[in-house]
Design an enzyme around this catalytic site. Structure first.
Site, mmCIF file in Angstrom:
data_model
loop_
_atom_site.group_PDB
_atom_site.id
_atom_site.type_symbol
_atom_site.label_atom_id
_atom_site.label_comp_id
_atom_site.label_asym_id
_atom_site.label_seq_id
_atom_site.Cartn_x
_atom_site.Cartn_y
_atom_site.Cartn_z
ATOM 1 N N LYS A 19 0.850 -1.194 0.000
ATOM 2 C CA LYS A 19 0.000 0.000 0.000
ATOM 3 C C LYS A 19 0.885 1.243 0.000
ATOM 4 O O LYS A 19 1.893 1.298 0.712
ATOM 5 C CB LYS A 19 -0.895 -0.040 1.239
ATOM 6 N N SER A 22 -9.357 1.513 3.355
ATOM 7 C CA SER A 22 -8.601 2.344 2.437
ATOM 8 C C SER A 22 -7.598 1.541 1.614
ATOM 9 O O SER A 22 -7.053 2.050 0.625
ATOM 10 C CB SER A 22 -7.848 3.427 3.230
ATOM 11 N N SER A 37 -9.489 -0.933 7.504
ATOM 12 C CA SER A 37 -8.962 -0.883 6.141
ATOM 13 C C SER A 37 -8.284 -2.161 5.690
ATOM 14 O O SER A 37 -8.003 -2.319 4.501
ATOM 15 C CB SER A 37 -7.979 0.285 6.010
#
Length: 602
Positions: free
Chosen positions: A77, A151, A175
């Site tokens: 990420k 996210s 997330s």
């Protein structure tokens, strides 16, 4: 169509048996990424030449038997540092070139893993939808305009689409779990501190976790073990206690299931049905099952965005936000700016209340070992999120936001599909450092449900066409006062049946004097259990949630075991309601038989 990249276990076997080389694998990865750089899943990918060189170097210098992640491709990420690559956190103007790898990335590289690139995210990891990024909105691999969840949107989609074998995300409010749920994969949110957050752009520094996405629970655990470790640069790190390394067996565990009144599916009957089915599968794996109130969990979760912890999100970004307000998406900026409402007094009040709630939850861990919850109560499309980005984000976080505040570990696993073809998922939660125990139960659950066709593939029937059997025992029987609640929703009578001899039937007092039947399950060893007459009605799945919303406490829908061994949805009564003098009418054998006998006596 590009070839899907295999799981860790599949690739490990191929390497060790000489059927694959890291270079061949790297070429497969690059073929799958063709045209992906700059797309919504990836923000930056490693240059092809660099990836191939790393693969060739690995093949020339390392032994697949000695490196736990030899040649395994993964994604990171883009709020996690990788040396020489730009970290954007989903905001181009915020981007900086990382000087060194985050410790969690370095450990994976040292274990032989091949980094493919950095993935998209909700800006500054603020959001659970996957639609808050200037790089574009990720969509679920299941199509239909369904959100990917966030996210850690790009990381989840990269794994679910077969572009990499595993990926790192982060998890502050869910997330690492919501995107797993919406893409049908495993999301492991470890105990805070097990995976170092050094080199991670903070969301809420005191709560942040690095999370793992994989297609298999065992793969996620392998990554956890390879990546964990205390770093001198991380003041939040915690080692795994030696006594927690060995997982408990599922059959020794006490499973907590939320009370019916604490469950909210936001009108999504398909998710309600799937969660009930998942709980039923878990019942066959654990030693005991008990009911757990969720009030303390939910109140703790509300503190994250409706309390002073939102100011912690602002603390790390305040300078950038003041200097570059136009660089931040309006919805993200709006969330962060709410942190200005809170002062030091609010912070201490919030900490004190959280401590009280944590003490209440910690008491529950004396009664159960694992709590199961839906990962999300319902799903949304990108269009639906655009209509109400804040409200629908809040809905997605109902069952996830409390975990880090309450210092819990969590594992999210797929739980089949609704009749409308939407992915369902459940999450297993436990106290800090219960990670390996949760993973063992999660693995047992996925193995058990893999054999059930409806739990592994979307139902082809159009929305509303699928039906479910409902066992009714009292006022919903044909000819009784509330039967219209079934027939008006399209229910049809399927026949009569009896329960297994594990129930008691009670008459609860009501204001109108007519009484209300309450079916209570007793222990399998209870000699006073009775078979009770029921009617079976076929009800459209789409109507289940509406029916459930009208069921008054202490009644709820749960699983009822029939005399022939089948488990069907049915009306059950909370045991507390029969402790205050309710009349035990079990011997009559059913509500109608009791009513006939009462009429004859009068």
């Amino acid at each position: 169509m590009p070839e899907r990249i295999g799981s860790i276990s599949e690739l490990r076997s191929a390497y060790r048996h000489g059927g694959l080389t890291p270079t061949e694998l790297a070429e497969q990865v690059l073929a799958g990424l063709s045209g992906a750089d700059g797309g919504p899943v990836w923000i930056t990918t490693v240059p092809a030449g660099q990836l191939l060189a790393r693969a060739e170097r690995l093949a020339a210098t390392a032994d697949p038997a000695t490196l736990p992640l030899y040649g395994i491709p993964f994604a990171v990420k883009d709020n996690i540092d990788v040396a020489g690559m730009t970290t954007t956190a989903g905001c181009p103007d915020f981007g900086y070139s990382a000087v060194e790898d985050a410790p969690v990335v370095r450990r994976l590289l040292d274990a032989g893993a091949l980094l493919v690139g950095k993935t998209n995210l909700d800006q500054f990891a603020t959001g659970l939808t996957g639609s808050r990024s200037p790089y574009g909105s990720c969509a679920s691999v299941f199509g239909g305009g369904l959100i990917s969840g966030g996210s850690s949107s790009g990381s989840a989609v990269a794994v679910a689409a077969g572009q990499v074998s595993f990926a790192l995300g982060t998890d502050t409010a869910g997330s690492g779990r919501v995107p797993a749920a919406l893409n049908g994969i495993v999301g492991l949110k470890p105990t805070r501190g097990l995976l170092s957050t050094a080199g991670v752009v903070p969301a809420c520094r005191s709560l942040d976790c690095v999370s793992v996405f994989a297609t298999d629970v065992a793969d996620a655990v392998d990554v956890l073990h390879a990546a964990r470790g205390v770093s001198a640069a991380d003041p939040w790190g915690r080692p795994l206690p030696a006594e927690r390394v060995v997982a408990r067996m599922p059959g020794t565990l006490r499973l907590g299931v939320p009370r019916a009144e604490d469950l909210e599916f936001f009108g999504d009957a398909g998710q309600a049905v799937r969660f009930a089915a998942g709980v039923q599968a878990l019942r066959g794996l654990v030693g005991q099952v008990g009911s757990v109130p969720l009030q303390s969990f939910l109140e703790a979760g509300e503190l994250l965005y409706q309390g002073p912890w939102v100011a912690e999100r602002l603390a790390g970004l305040d300078g950038f936000l003041r200097e570059h307000p136009e660089a931040v998406l309006p919805v993200t900026r709006g969330v962060l700016e709410t942190g200005r409402r809170y002062d030091a007094i609010d912070v201490f009040r919030g900490q004190h209340r959280l401590r009280e709630l944590r003490a209440q939850v910690d008491q529950l861990w004396h009664e159960v070992d694992v709590l199961v919850v839906p990962t999300v109560g319902t799903t949304f499309t990108l269009a639906e999120v655009a209509e109400d980005p804040i409200g629908r984000n809040t809905v997605l976080g109902r069952y996830t936001q409390f975990a880090n505040l309450l210092d819990q570990a969590a594992v999210t696993v797929p739980n089949g599909f609704t009749a409308a073809g939407r992915p369902a998922s459940l999450t297993l939660l436990g106290p800090a450092f219960s990670d390996t125990t949760l993973a063992r139960l999660a693995a047992a659950f996925t193995a058990a449900t893999r054999a059930v066709p409806e739990a592994t593939a979307p139902v082809a029937a159009p929305p509303g066409s699928a039906q479910v059997l409902i066992a009714v025992v009292g006022r919903h029987l044909a000819g009784e006062s509330r039967n219209a609640e079934l027939t008006e929703r399209g229910a049809t009578l399927a026949g009569a049946a009896r329960t297994a001899p594990r129930y008691r039937l009670y008459r609860l007092e009501t204001a109108d004097g007519a009484g209300l039947p309450g079916l209570v399950r007793v222990a399998d060893t209870d000699p006073d259990g009775h078979p009770i007459e029921v009617e079976l009605w076929r009800l459209p799945v789409a109507a289940v949630g509406e029916l459930l919303a009208g069921v008054p406490a202490p009644l709820s829908l749960g699983w009822v075991r029939l005399h022939d061994g089948r488990d069907v949805l049915g009306f059950l009564c909370e045991a507390y309601a029969v402790d205050s003098g309710a009349e035990d009418i079990s011997a009559a054998g059913g509500w109608r038989a009791y009513r006939r006998a009462a009429a004859q006596r009068s």
